[in-house]
Write a protein that holds these residues in place. Sequence first.
Motif, PDB file in Angstrom:
ATOM      1  N   LYS A 323       0.803  -1.224   0.000  1.00  0.00           N
ATOM      2  CA  LYS A 323       0.000   0.000   0.000  1.00  0.00           C
ATOM      3  C   LYS A 323       0.837   1.275   0.000  1.00  0.00           C
ATOM      4  O   LYS A 323       0.293   2.358   0.194  1.00  0.00           O
ATOM      5  CB  LYS A 323      -0.923   0.006   1.234  1.00  0.00           C
ATOM      6  CG  LYS A 323      -2.159  -0.864   1.078  1.00  0.00           C
ATOM      7  CD  LYS A 323      -3.145  -0.267   0.091  1.00  0.00           C
ATOM      8  CE  LYS A 323      -4.448  -1.012   0.022  1.00  0.00           C
ATOM      9  NZ  LYS A 323      -5.418  -0.371  -0.885  1.00  0.00           N
ATOM     10  N   ASN A 324       2.139   1.169  -0.190  1.00  0.00           N
ATOM     11  CA  ASN A 324       2.975   2.372  -0.077  1.00  0.00           C
ATOM     12  C   ASN A 324       3.782   2.684  -1.336  1.00  0.00           C
ATOM     13  O   ASN A 324       4.751   3.441  -1.304  1.00  0.00           O
ATOM     14  CB  ASN A 324       3.908   2.270   1.145  1.00  0.00           C
ATOM     15  CG  ASN A 324       4.811   1.053   1.077  1.00  0.00           C
ATOM     16  OD1 ASN A 324       4.894   0.393   0.052  1.00  0.00           O
ATOM     17  ND2 ASN A 324       5.466   0.750   2.190  1.00  0.00           N
ATOM     18  N   ASN A 325       3.360   2.143  -2.485  1.00  0.00           N
ATOM     19  CA  ASN A 325       4.054   2.427  -3.739  1.00  0.00           C
ATOM     20  C   ASN A 325       3.582   3.775  -4.296  1.00  0.00           C
ATOM     21  O   ASN A 325       2.379   4.027  -4.363  1.00  0.00           O
ATOM     22  CB  ASN A 325       3.777   1.322  -4.755  1.00  0.00           C
ATOM     23  CG  ASN A 325       4.744   1.327  -5.914  1.00  0.00           C
ATOM     24  OD1 ASN A 325       4.915   2.356  -6.573  1.00  0.00           O
ATOM     25  ND2 ASN A 325       5.363   0.192  -6.179  1.00  0.00           N
ATOM     26  N   PRO A 326       4.490   4.676  -4.655  1.00  0.00           N
ATOM     27  CA  PRO A 326       4.062   5.976  -5.200  1.00  0.00           C
ATOM     28  C   PRO A 326       3.277   5.853  -6.509  1.00  0.00           C
ATOM     29  O   PRO A 326       2.497   6.748  -6.847  1.00  0.00           O
ATOM     30  CB  PRO A 326       5.384   6.735  -5.415  1.00  0.00           C
ATOM     31  CG  PRO A 326       6.469   5.712  -5.340  1.00  0.00           C
ATOM     32  CD  PRO A 326       5.956   4.596  -4.489  1.00  0.00           C
ATOM     33  N   ASP A 327       3.471   4.757  -7.239  1.00  0.00           N
ATOM     34  CA  ASP A 327       2.659   4.462  -8.426  1.00  0.00           C
ATOM     35  C   ASP A 327       1.358   3.820  -7.939  1.00  0.00           C
ATOM     36  O   ASP A 327       1.356   2.676  -7.484  1.00  0.00           O
ATOM     37  CB  ASP A 327       3.430   3.508  -9.348  1.00  0.00           C
ATOM     38  CG  ASP A 327       2.607   3.005 -10.528  1.00  0.00           C
ATOM     39  OD1 ASP A 327       1.391   3.315 -10.611  1.00  0.00           O
ATOM     40  OD2 ASP A 327       3.168   2.280 -11.362  1.00  0.00           O
ATOM     41  N   ILE A 328       0.247   4.555  -8.019  1.00  0.00           N
ATOM     42  CA  ILE A 328      -1.010   4.079  -7.437  1.00  0.00           C
ATOM     43  C   ILE A 328      -1.419   2.730  -8.000  1.00  0.00           C
ATOM     44  O   ILE A 328      -1.992   1.895  -7.294  1.00  0.00           O
ATOM     45  CB  ILE A 328      -2.151   5.119  -7.629  1.00  0.00           C
ATOM     46  CG1 ILE A 328      -3.358   4.779  -6.736  1.00  0.00           C
ATOM     47  CG2 ILE A 328      -2.560   5.248  -9.087  1.00  0.00           C
ATOM     48  CD1 ILE A 328      -3.119   4.865  -5.267  1.00  0.00           C
ATOM     49  N   PHE A 329      -1.085   2.460  -9.265  1.00  0.00           N
ATOM     50  CA  PHE A 329      -1.509   1.218  -9.908  1.00  0.00           C
ATOM     51  C   PHE A 329      -0.729   0.006  -9.406  1.00  0.00           C
ATOM     52  O   PHE A 329      -1.132  -1.131  -9.650  1.00  0.00           O
ATOM     53  CB  PHE A 329      -1.384   1.323 -11.429  1.00  0.00           C
ATOM     54  CG  PHE A 329      -2.189   2.449 -12.016  1.00  0.00           C
ATOM     55  CD1 PHE A 329      -3.571   2.478 -11.901  1.00  0.00           C
ATOM     56  CD2 PHE A 329      -1.565   3.506 -12.678  1.00  0.00           C
ATOM     57  CE1 PHE A 329      -4.321   3.521 -12.432  1.00  0.00           C
ATOM     58  CE2 PHE A 329      -2.299   4.549 -13.215  1.00  0.00           C
ATOM     59  CZ  PHE A 329      -3.679   4.561 -13.098  1.00  0.00           C
ATOM     60  N   SER A 330       0.381   0.224  -8.725  1.00  0.00           N
ATOM     61  CA  SER A 330       1.221  -0.881  -8.247  1.00  0.00           C
ATOM     62  C   SER A 330       0.881  -1.313  -6.823  1.00  0.00           C
ATOM     63  O   SER A 330       1.617  -2.095  -6.221  1.00  0.00           O
ATOM     64  CB  SER A 330       2.702  -0.479  -8.324  1.00  0.00           C
ATOM     65  OG  SER A 330       3.067  -0.265  -9.676  1.00  0.00           O
ATOM     66  N   ASN A 331      -0.221  -0.800  -6.286  1.00  0.00           N
ATOM     67  CA  ASN A 331      -0.657  -1.150  -4.943  1.00  0.00           C
ATOM     68  C   ASN A 331      -1.838  -2.121  -4.986  1.00  0.00           C
ATOM     69  O   ASN A 331      -2.585  -2.166  -5.962  1.00  0.00           O
ATOM     70  CB  ASN A 331      -1.078   0.112  -4.186  1.00  0.00           C
ATOM     71  CG  ASN A 331       0.078   1.061  -3.955  1.00  0.00           C
ATOM     72  OD1 ASN A 331       0.894   0.843  -3.064  1.00  0.00           O
ATOM     73  ND2 ASN A 331       0.167   2.109  -4.763  1.00  0.00           N
ATOM     74  N   GLY A 332      -1.998  -2.871  -3.894  1.00  0.00           N
ATOM     75  CA  GLY A 332      -3.172  -3.727  -3.767  1.00  0.00           C
ATOM     76  C   GLY A 332      -4.429  -2.884  -3.616  1.00  0.00           C
ATOM     77  O   GLY A 332      -4.376  -1.740  -3.152  1.00  0.00           O
ATOM     78  N   SER A 333      -5.581  -3.470  -3.997  1.00  0.00           N
ATOM     79  CA  SER A 333      -6.863  -2.774  -3.882  1.00  0.00           C
ATOM     80  C   SER A 333      -7.668  -3.365  -2.732  1.00  0.00           C
ATOM     81  O   SER A 333      -7.835  -4.574  -2.648  1.00  0.00           O
ATOM     82  CB  SER A 333      -7.665  -2.906  -5.173  1.00  0.00           C
ATOM     83  OG  SER A 333      -7.007  -2.258  -6.241  1.00  0.00           O
ATOM     84  N   GLY A 334      -8.150  -2.484  -1.860  1.00  0.00           N
ATOM     85  CA  GLY A 334      -8.948  -2.928  -0.726  1.00  0.00           C
ATOM     86  C   GLY A 334      -8.438  -2.333   0.567  1.00  0.00           C
ATOM     87  O   GLY A 334      -7.312  -1.827   0.631  1.00  0.00           O
ATOM     88  N   ALA A 335      -9.279  -2.399   1.601  1.00  0.00           N
ATOM     89  CA  ALA A 335      -8.930  -1.834   2.902  1.00  0.00           C
ATOM     90  C   ALA A 335      -9.614  -2.631   4.003  1.00  0.00           C
ATOM     91  O   ALA A 335     -10.665  -3.231   3.778  1.00  0.00           O
ATOM     92  CB  ALA A 335      -9.374  -0.365   2.977  1.00  0.00           C
TER      93      ALA A 335
END
Length: 452
Positions: A323-335
């Motif tokens: 959840k900490n990648n500056p490229d938003i698309f390279s992060n997991g989805s969900g919370a």
Amino acid sequence: MSSSSVDLLIKGDLVLSDRVLKESCVGVVAGKIVGIYAVEQAPAATETIDATGKLVFPGMVDAHVHSYSNLHEQFENSTAAAAAGGVTTIIEMPYDQGAPVFTPEIYREKIGWIAEKAKVDVALLATLKKEGNVEAIAPLAELGACGFKLSAFETDPYRFPRIDDNVLLEVLPELAKTGLTVGFHAENDVIIEALISRYREQGKTFPKAHCETRPPISETLAVGKLLEFAYWTGAALHIYHASHPRCIDMIDWYRQQGVNVSVETCPHYLILTEDDMAEKKAFAKINPPMRSAEAVAGMWQALLDGRIDWVASDHAPWPLEKKNNPDIFSNGSGAPGVESILPLLFSEGVVKRGLGVVRLAQLLALRPAERFKLAPRKGAISVGADADFAILDPTAEWVFDAAATQSSAKWSPYDGMRVQGKVVRTVLRGKTIFADGKVLAKGGDGCYVPAV
């Protein structure tokens, strides 16, 4: 009602499915509700919980929890978080890492995990392979699956596939024969993948790009298609995590034509907007994405007008490194969300917008329990039901602290948010499983709840 002794007596403001009984008592014997009493008529009890001045809700039923989409969470953490949030039954998603629940063998293995690890009760959804595997439908239903979850969007061709239209036309009539609800993740991946590809090429990977590459039409197109399938096949359809009021408008129109459809939304589509992405970053990267402030206002109005069947968390925690990648698309989805859903909806709905507490109990317990065939055992404070309760202090004001939560994630898009209304005790089948800020349940205290 019998005045003989009970195992447990809880005194407080009881939130029933149709009214609130102020300063009343509910009695429990052998984990079941046996009576509702005026205080002066209450029987003797082995144990008494005095919740005077507090709201005694039915144990909440969170209809959308992912415990195994990544292997950090599992039932140990998700059900502890549920207990801390007043959720006594989770409806568990079937998209497990490595072993999506699409065969009877995998389903039975997951029942075993509940008996070993769960701290609250668990109902299970099943899914189907990308090519359909119609032959698995009846055996999965016979094992007690409370419904099926499919997707119009492909996250992964094996774990979370898009079921193509020709396959849907084959499987939906077979699913309809079971009488179970078939729910969908409703997004159009052709549009979304093309937009993401274009944004990446242009170097547009800022947080709000997640919302811009998943415009409302990518959701409403999928919802419209699924409603047509339900119209022509007779399947009982459920739309998961609707984020935009146009979805609700479309559903209303099909309901008027006799389509059997239910719809849920989630706290994040009521509390966060696309403008929060800059601050929350990937913590608010969820599918479908956050929408405009206008859409959020429309979702609240639909909820207050009774046009949304229930609210679910879509609990999908990821470890921080996802959840900490500056490229938003390279992060997991969900919370994560199962621990926060009740206090957030009480604070934002009841306190701020006048949502009735009876309606809140319907949204978070009764309606999902009915739709997924867990009622009358689950979902309401009624004689014969399981003695599941969420006791909430309506005056407690506090600040949400993600680091103190039970989920493996230890982060939240709501970290630091001021909340009014706090879960002070959770009771599962007559046994206190959360009190004084501590989860008291152990793995295996929860049990498998088959559909009835």
